[in-house]
Write a protein that holds these residues in place. Structure first.
Motif, mmCIF file in Angstrom:
data_model
loop_
_atom_site.group_PDB
_atom_site.id
_atom_site.type_symbol
_atom_site.label_atom_id
_atom_site.label_comp_id
_atom_site.label_asym_id
_atom_site.label_seq_id
_atom_site.Cartn_x
_atom_site.Cartn_y
_atom_site.Cartn_z
ATOM 1 N N ALA A 126 18.667 -1.634 44.868
ATOM 2 C CA ALA A 126 18.483 -0.812 46.067
ATOM 3 C C ALA A 126 18.666 -1.670 47.314
ATOM 4 O O ALA A 126 18.113 -2.767 47.412
ATOM 5 N N GLU A 127 19.472 -1.161 48.240
ATOM 6 C CA GLU A 127 19.616 -1.816 49.546
ATOM 7 C C GLU A 127 18.241 -1.746 50.216
ATOM 8 O O GLU A 127 17.570 -0.725 50.167
ATOM 9 N N GLY A 128 17.801 -2.839 50.777
ATOM 10 C CA GLY A 128 16.482 -2.839 51.410
ATOM 11 C C GLY A 128 15.369 -3.204 50.449
ATOM 12 O O GLY A 128 14.212 -2.843 50.668
ATOM 13 N N ASN A 129 15.700 -3.893 49.372
ATOM 14 C CA ASN A 129 14.694 -4.360 48.406
ATOM 15 C C ASN A 129 14.825 -5.891 48.330
ATOM 16 O O ASN A 129 15.339 -6.435 47.357
ATOM 17 N N PRO A 130 14.365 -6.594 49.372
ATOM 18 C CA PRO A 130 14.605 -8.032 49.450
ATOM 19 C C PRO A 130 13.940 -8.842 48.340
ATOM 20 O O PRO A 130 14.475 -9.858 47.911
ATOM 21 N N ARG A 131 12.790 -8.398 47.848
ATOM 22 C CA ARG A 131 12.123 -9.135 46.767
ATOM 23 C C ARG A 131 13.005 -9.150 45.517
ATOM 24 O O ARG A 131 13.207 -10.180 44.894
ATOM 25 N N ALA A 132 13.534 -7.980 45.148
ATOM 26 C CA ALA A 132 14.391 -7.899 43.965
ATOM 27 C C ALA A 132 15.666 -8.699 44.177
ATOM 28 O O ALA A 132 16.093 -9.448 43.298
ATOM 29 N N GLU A 133 16.279 -8.568 45.350
ATOM 30 C CA GLU A 133 17.522 -9.282 45.590
ATOM 31 C C GLU A 133 17.310 -10.797 45.523
ATOM 32 O O GLU A 133 18.132 -11.525 44.960
ATOM 33 N N ALA A 134 16.208 -11.290 46.055
ATOM 34 C CA ALA A 134 15.921 -12.732 45.988
ATOM 35 C C ALA A 134 15.758 -13.183 44.532
ATOM 36 O O ALA A 134 16.235 -14.258 44.151
ATOM 37 N N PHE A 135 15.094 -12.364 43.725
ATOM 38 C CA PHE A 135 14.932 -12.674 42.298
ATOM 39 C C PHE A 135 16.299 -12.791 41.623
ATOM 40 O O PHE A 135 16.571 -13.745 40.895
ATOM 41 N N TYR A 136 17.177 -11.831 41.890
ATOM 42 C CA TYR A 136 18.499 -11.860 41.275
ATOM 43 C C TYR A 136 19.310 -13.068 41.761
ATOM 44 O O TYR A 136 20.002 -13.706 40.975
ATOM 45 N N ARG A 138 18.155 -15.954 42.657
ATOM 46 C CA ARG A 138 17.626 -17.138 41.951
ATOM 47 C C ARG A 138 18.212 -17.240 40.544
ATOM 48 O O ARG A 138 18.222 -18.316 39.958
ATOM 49 N N ASN A 139 18.669 -16.131 40.015
ATOM 50 C CA ASN A 139 19.237 -16.095 38.672
ATOM 51 C C ASN A 139 20.759 -16.042 38.676
ATOM 52 O O ASN A 139 21.371 -15.668 37.680
ATOM 53 N N GLY A 140 21.360 -16.420 39.797
ATOM 54 C CA GLY A 140 22.803 -16.576 39.853
ATOM 55 C C GLY A 140 23.600 -15.340 40.218
ATOM 56 O O GLY A 140 24.833 -15.372 40.190
ATOM 57 N N PHE A 141 22.949 -14.248 40.554
ATOM 58 C CA PHE A 141 23.665 -13.032 40.947
ATOM 59 C C PHE A 141 23.961 -13.075 42.444
ATOM 60 O O PHE A 141 23.148 -13.546 43.229
ATOM 61 N N GLU A 142 25.133 -12.566 42.822
ATOM 62 C CA GLU A 142 25.532 -12.477 44.225
ATOM 63 C C GLU A 142 26.134 -11.101 44.475
ATOM 64 O O GLU A 142 26.782 -10.539 43.596
ATOM 65 N N ARG A 143 25.957 -10.596 45.680
ATOM 66 C CA ARG A 143 26.618 -9.346 46.064
ATOM 67 C C ARG A 143 28.131 -9.538 45.972
ATOM 68 O O ARG A 143 28.641 -10.581 46.354
ATOM 69 N N ASP A 144 28.809 -8.505 45.478
ATOM 70 C CA ASP A 144 30.273 -8.597 45.411
ATOM 71 C C ASP A 144 30.964 -7.644 46.389
ATOM 72 O O ASP A 144 32.174 -7.495 46.363
#
Length: 164
Positions: A126-136, A138-144
């Motif tokens: 979800a856009e606007g979910n900074p906690r989840a995005e930071a977790f991802y 840290r695990n090597g995921f990036e927005r494409d």
């Protein structure tokens, strides 16, 4: 939380459907309170989700795992082949939720590791979910750069794709 037992992760079973649904609803209420209307979140139906989870935990090709602490399910994750064509990776993290009381317990990391490991994968967050995005991240995921509007609730929610 000091005296709480360690988090363990195991494959989900059909008998876990109700507990998964309860976590699903409560975690949505916690995570999306700033993104979806309170009335919509309050009306989420545990029974309907439990019936759906009974089928999902045995669906071929879908990995569903639960995190337990002191015998209670506190989180879940699901992953499978990409649901969109063409899939940008062979594996999609379809969902991962941990109750807020168990954030920073290691449950989320253990669930992610069990669901997709360190392999290439993608997910929608979800856009606007900074906690989840930071977790991802840290695990090597990036927005494409991919984004979509998800028809959830009365007005929907925007989501962005992350890949690794």
């Amino acid at each position: 939380m000091e005296n709480a037992g360690a988090v363990t992760v195991r494959p989900a079973e059909p008998g876990d459907a109700r507990a998964i649904a309860e976590v699903h609803v409560r975690a949505w209420q916690e995570a999306y309170a700033h993104l979806l209307p309170a009335a919509y979140l309050a009306a989420l139906d545990v029974d309907a989700r439990a019936a759906r989870w009974e089928g999902l935990v045995v669906e071929p090709g879908l990995t569903v795992v639960v995190a337990e602490r002191d015998g209670a399910v506190v989180g879940w994750a699901s992953a499978g082949p990409g649901r969109e064509e063409p899939a940008v990776r062979d594996r999609e993290l379809e969902g991962i939720y941990v109750l807020a009381a168990h954030h920073a317990s290691g449950a989320g990391q253990a669930l992610l590791d069990a669901a997709v490991g360190a392999e290439p994968a993608f997910l929608w967050v979800a856009e606007g979910n900074p906690r989840a995005e930071a977790f991802y991240r840290r695990n090597g995921f990036e927005r494409d750069g991919a984004a979509k509007h998800v028809p959830i609730g009365p007005s929907g929610m925007d989501a962005v794709r992350m890949v690794r």
